[in-house]
Design a protein around this motif. Structure first.
Motif, PDB file in Angstrom:
ATOM      1  N   ILE A  21       0.841  -1.201   0.000  1.00 15.88           N
ATOM      2  CA  ILE A  21       0.000   0.000   0.000  1.00 15.88           C
ATOM      3  C   ILE A  21       0.884   1.262   0.000  1.00 15.88           C
ATOM      4  CG2 ILE A  21      -0.265  -0.064   2.546  1.00 15.88           C
ATOM      5  CD1 ILE A  21      -3.134   0.995   2.060  1.00 15.88           C
ATOM      6  N   GLY A  22       0.543   2.197  -0.883  1.00 15.54           N
ATOM      7  CA  GLY A  22       1.276   3.460  -0.952  1.00 15.54           C
ATOM      8  C   GLY A  22       2.665   3.366  -1.553  1.00 15.54           C
ATOM      9  N   GLY A  24       3.438   3.038  -4.741  1.00 18.78           N
ATOM     10  CA  GLY A  24       3.544   3.766  -6.016  1.00 18.78           C
ATOM     11  C   GLY A  24       3.169   2.924  -7.235  1.00 18.78           C
ATOM     12  N   GLU A 129      -1.891  -4.631 -12.757  1.00 22.12           N
ATOM     13  CA  GLU A 129      -1.540  -4.071 -11.440  1.00 22.12           C
ATOM     14  C   GLU A 129      -2.414  -4.714 -10.360  1.00 22.12           C
ATOM     15  OE1 GLU A 129      -2.327   0.158 -11.231  1.00 22.12           O
ATOM     16  OE2 GLU A 129      -2.133   0.156  -9.043  1.00 22.12           O
ATOM     17  N   ARG A 158       2.391   8.700   2.328  1.00 20.57           N
ATOM     18  CA  ARG A 158       1.748   8.878   1.019  1.00 20.57           C
ATOM     19  C   ARG A 158       0.343   8.279   1.011  1.00 20.57           C
ATOM     20  NH1 ARG A 158       7.011   7.138  -2.604  1.00 20.57           N
ATOM     21  NH2 ARG A 158       8.077   9.157  -2.582  1.00 20.57           N
ATOM     22  N   ARG A 162      -3.230  10.160   0.610  1.00 20.22           N
ATOM     23  CA  ARG A 162      -4.078   9.895  -0.563  1.00 20.22           C
ATOM     24  C   ARG A 162      -5.455   9.364  -0.153  1.00 20.22           C
ATOM     25  NH1 ARG A 162      -5.606   6.068  -4.386  1.00 20.22           N
ATOM     26  NH2 ARG A 162      -4.585   4.311  -3.397  1.00 20.22           N
ATOM     27  N   LEU A 163      -5.479   8.452   0.820  1.00 19.23           N
ATOM     28  CA  LEU A 163      -6.745   7.801   1.180  1.00 19.23           C
ATOM     29  C   LEU A 163      -7.515   8.556   2.269  1.00 19.23           C
ATOM     30  CD1 LEU A 163      -5.361   4.137   1.273  1.00 19.23           C
ATOM     31  CD2 LEU A 163      -6.699   5.187  -0.565  1.00 19.23           C
ATOM     32  N   ASN A 193      11.049   3.528  -5.087  1.00 16.53           N
ATOM     33  CA  ASN A 193      10.260   4.768  -5.181  1.00 16.53           C
ATOM     34  C   ASN A 193      10.436   5.627  -3.933  1.00 16.53           C
ATOM     35  OD1 ASN A 193       8.509   6.714  -6.127  1.00 16.53           O
ATOM     36  ND2 ASN A 193       6.660   5.625  -5.462  1.00 16.53           N
ATOM     37  N   GLU A 196      11.654  11.556  -5.083  1.00 12.88           N
ATOM     38  CA  GLU A 196      10.519  12.188  -5.772  1.00 12.88           C
ATOM     39  C   GLU A 196      10.426  11.822  -7.257  1.00 12.88           C
ATOM     40  OE1 GLU A 196       7.309  15.172  -5.461  1.00 12.88           O
ATOM     41  OE2 GLU A 196       8.533  14.233  -3.939  1.00 12.88           O
TER      42      GLU A 196
HETATM   43  P1  ATP Z   1      -2.431   1.902  -3.116  1.00 12.74           P
HETATM   44  O1  ATP Z   1      -1.847   0.635  -2.632  1.00 12.74           O
HETATM   45  O2  ATP Z   1      -3.013   2.709  -2.021  1.00 12.74           O
HETATM   46  O3  ATP Z   1      -3.361   1.756  -4.291  1.00 12.74           O
HETATM   47  P2  ATP Z   1      -0.229   2.640  -4.834  1.00 12.74           P
HETATM   48  O4  ATP Z   1       0.830   1.645  -4.537  1.00 12.74           O
HETATM   49  O5  ATP Z   1      -0.976   2.467  -6.123  1.00 12.74           O
HETATM   50  O6  ATP Z   1      -1.202   2.821  -3.618  1.00 12.74           O
HETATM   51  P3  ATP Z   1       0.164   5.370  -5.638  1.00 12.74           P
HETATM   52  O7  ATP Z   1      -1.309   5.641  -5.645  1.00 12.74           O
HETATM   53  O8  ATP Z   1       0.859   5.320  -6.952  1.00 12.74           O
HETATM   54  O9  ATP Z   1       0.492   4.044  -4.809  1.00 12.74           O
HETATM   55  O10 ATP Z   1       0.939   6.407  -4.712  1.00 12.74           O
HETATM   56  C1  ATP Z   1       0.412   6.739  -3.417  1.00 12.74           C
HETATM   57  C2  ATP Z   1       0.444   8.270  -3.262  1.00 12.74           C
HETATM   58  O11 ATP Z   1       1.809   8.688  -3.224  1.00 12.74           O
HETATM   59  C3  ATP Z   1      -0.202   9.007  -4.434  1.00 12.74           C
HETATM   60  O12 ATP Z   1      -0.855  10.149  -3.937  1.00 12.74           O
HETATM   61  C4  ATP Z   1       0.990   9.385  -5.307  1.00 12.74           C
HETATM   62  O13 ATP Z   1       0.733  10.566  -6.053  1.00 12.74           O
HETATM   63  C5  ATP Z   1       2.082   9.599  -4.270  1.00 12.74           C
HETATM   64  N1  ATP Z   1       3.423   9.249  -4.799  1.00 12.74           N
HETATM   65  C6  ATP Z   1       3.779   8.084  -5.378  1.00 12.74           C
HETATM   66  N2  ATP Z   1       5.079   8.106  -5.728  1.00 12.74           N
HETATM   67  C7  ATP Z   1       5.552   9.322  -5.367  1.00 12.74           C
HETATM   68  C8  ATP Z   1       6.844   9.951  -5.455  1.00 12.74           C
HETATM   69  N3  ATP Z   1       7.901   9.339  -5.975  1.00 12.74           N
HETATM   70  N4  ATP Z   1       6.957  11.215  -4.970  1.00 12.74           N
HETATM   71  C9  ATP Z   1       5.894  11.832  -4.419  1.00 12.74           C
HETATM   72  N5  ATP Z   1       4.657  11.303  -4.290  1.00 12.74           N
HETATM   73  C10 ATP Z   1       4.489  10.056  -4.758  1.00 12.74           C
END
Ligand code: ATP
Length: 218
Positions: A21-22, A24, A129, A158, A162-163, A193, A196
């Protein structure tokens, strides 16, 4: 590293994209999309199953209670996913039963989508994904697997942002998923990841390698 794929040679190779989770995953999926690679988000499709399949809604309410249902004008129209998440929290048997109901529905959607995408001559591979790619066993359909990782504190920050949920809630969910280390041991590519702007060059490198390694496999 093994090629887990059991797919037909008529279909485009499937690249699994996973991560906690989170981490990226969706950000990486967007980069693949911008390169013209079709991407399928199994987590989003799973969430939409409750709205699209009345028999699944009925099963959820019968199994986990009326509080999990969203009722409008006397009809069960959706599932309250927060209530359902609470019902399966600390209930691995219930969670397994839920996954066993949802997973085949997601798989049917994926199969249809995959067949459609494979008809395009320009599609060299597709990306699937899924947060629980390994846990759900879908990695066996993947020719290659990419995992995305970042330090836990950063992921918590992150994901919580987001959530819109408390950091402790994210930490609880992390405790229930595979660790980054375990995912990396089973993946072909591990993307970092933490910084930034670090993802783009890593994704480009993986894309180049996939084009080379998978060319002519459709
Ligand atoms: P989830 O498991 O919750 O679906 P995810 O693994 O798909 O999450 P993302 O949604 O891609 O992750 O990223 C989580 C949050 O972090 C988003 O708001 C995204 O914009 C931000 N984020 C991801 N990578 C970066 C980065 N390298 N720098 C800054 N913010 C980032």
């Amino acid at each position: 590293m093994d090629d887990f794929s059991t797919r037909s040679t008529e279909l485009s190779p499937v690249i699994g994209l996973t991560g906690g989770i989170g981490s990226g995953k969706s950000t990486v999926a967007k980069i693949f999309q911008s390169l013209g690679v079709p991407t399928f988000n199994a987590d989003e499709v799973a969430k939409s199953c409750y709205r699209r399949h009345p028999e699944l809604r009925n099963w959820v309410v019968a199994t986990f209670g009326q509080a999990c249902g969203v009722v409008e004008n006397g009809s069960l129209i959706d599932i309250n996913r927060a209530a359902l998440a609470s019902a399966v929290f600390d209930n691995p048997t219930g969670l397994n039963a839920l996954n066993a109901e949802v997973h085949p529905l997601v798989q049917l959607d994926f199969n249809r989508w995959h067949a459609q995408q494979s008809r395009h001559p320009s599609v060299e591979y597709v990306v699937r994904e899924a947060a629980i790619l390994f846990e759900s066993g879908t990695h066996v359909d993947c020719a290659r697997i990419i995992t995305v990782q970042a330090d836990e504190d950063l992921r918590v920050h992150r994901a919580a942002h987001r959530l819109g949920v408390a950091p402790d809630e994210i930490r609880n969910r992390i405790q229930r998923q595979w660790t980054d280390k375990k995912r990396a041991q089973h993946a072909h590519f591990a993307l970092d990841n933490n910084a930034e702007n670090a993802l783009l060059p890593q994704v480009l490198q993986v894309h180049e390698r996939l084009l080379k390694e998978l060319s002519g496999r459709k």
